[in-house]
Design a protein around this motif. Sequence first.
Motif, PDB file in Angstrom:
ATOM      1  N   ASP A  95      21.620  50.856  13.874  1.00  0.00           N
ATOM      2  CA  ASP A  95      20.455  51.630  14.322  1.00  0.00           C
ATOM      3  C   ASP A  95      19.141  50.982  13.923  1.00  0.00           C
ATOM      4  OD1 ASP A  95      22.112  53.473  15.470  1.00  0.00           O
ATOM      5  OD2 ASP A  95      22.060  54.893  13.800  1.00  0.00           O
ATOM      6  N   GLU A  96      19.060  50.466  12.702  1.00  0.00           N
ATOM      7  CA  GLU A  96      17.814  49.846  12.257  1.00  0.00           C
ATOM      8  C   GLU A  96      17.477  48.630  13.115  1.00  0.00           C
ATOM      9  OE1 GLU A  96      16.031  47.465   8.389  1.00  0.00           O
ATOM     10  OE2 GLU A  96      17.473  49.088   8.064  1.00  0.00           O
ATOM     11  N   ARG A 133      18.459  48.134  16.188  1.00  0.00           N
ATOM     12  CA  ARG A 133      18.079  48.633  17.508  1.00  0.00           C
ATOM     13  C   ARG A 133      16.589  49.003  17.532  1.00  0.00           C
ATOM     14  NH1 ARG A 133      21.947  50.761  21.259  1.00  0.00           N
ATOM     15  NH2 ARG A 133      24.062  50.141  20.687  1.00  0.00           N
ATOM     16  N   TYR A 134      16.139  49.627  16.469  1.00  0.00           N
ATOM     17  CA  TYR A 134      14.739  50.017  16.396  1.00  0.00           C
ATOM     18  C   TYR A 134      13.843  48.776  16.387  1.00  0.00           C
ATOM     19  CZ  TYR A 134      10.367  51.971  14.679  1.00  0.00           C
ATOM     20  OH  TYR A 134       9.044  52.319  14.533  1.00  0.00           O
ATOM     21  N   GLN A 144      13.744  47.336  19.828  1.00  0.00           N
ATOM     22  CA  GLN A 144      12.930  48.185  20.687  1.00  0.00           C
ATOM     23  C   GLN A 144      11.439  47.929  20.456  1.00  0.00           C
ATOM     24  OE1 GLN A 144      13.868  51.124  23.025  1.00  0.00           O
ATOM     25  NE2 GLN A 144      11.864  50.240  23.528  1.00  0.00           N
TER      26      GLN A 144
END
Length: 302
Positions: A56-57, A59-60, A63
């Motif tokens: 998740d980190e 992915r951020y 992004q």
Amino acid sequence: MLSSIKRLLQKGKDSTVSSSDLLQQPSTDQAVQVEENELSDVFPKISFHPLMHIEDERRYVYQFLNNELAPLKPNQLSLSAIELEANEDGSATVTAFVRNSLEKAVHLEDAILLLISEEGEILGKKGFKLEELGDMPPCSSRPWHFVFEREFLLKEDLPEKGFELAFDLSKTIHRLDIDPTWEGRLTEEQVTELSNLVNTLPKLRVNEVSLHALRANYNDDGNLAVNILVRNGSTTAVNLELLPLEMLNEKGEIIAKGLFTLPPLTIQANTSKPWTFIFPQELVEIQAFSQWSIRVPDQEVI
């Protein structure tokens, strides 16, 4: 997380080409769209490969970095490099966004990519199978890792920033390469015949090496001489030193097989070279044949 973003910001550069330079046949509606919206900006949205596990980190971070990239014009493809890492085995990994501004899904195929320094010097060159990216949605941006093994790097010292990943649009033509030992054995007509054959054979995949059967006949001492075209679709030369071969008839039966020791035989990048392999008569299992093919054992017939 903030430190990860700062570490990657403004490390690499963006390289953009028209989609028509890489895709086979742009549709009519795409051509109209370019004319109507040639001044409009397109901001590709982030798209992760469905089989790619990304925390998740991370992915951020992707992004955020994607949102910081400059927009594209309609019907463009872009490589936006964000990180260049030197690996312990001598290879280098370039992390980049593969972006498209087309209004339909994009499926890329084989392409040669260049790693370029801020001064315009080519640091590496390698063919990649971009189909591994999968089908990219319309107006999307997909992060990807591109690994340049040691043999595909032209420089040992790699920059920390200012580097660029770009499509090689030189479209080098696959050509015939005659070994110096063959030059006096072939007539001009035979060279022309071979050159025409090379130009009409199916296109090789990136980094593919294959064999194409030419002709076979028995010489005076009963040995079987087989002429083969060795084809190299790689961006680097291939050196063959030991080559196991099997010759088969139309029924798939083995006519002859053997292990050949070569001088080595060097096949330059993006070339095809004719070569003769002689099977001693004791290695010939079937004397009479009409049609035949050649292969490396345990591989498909070529």
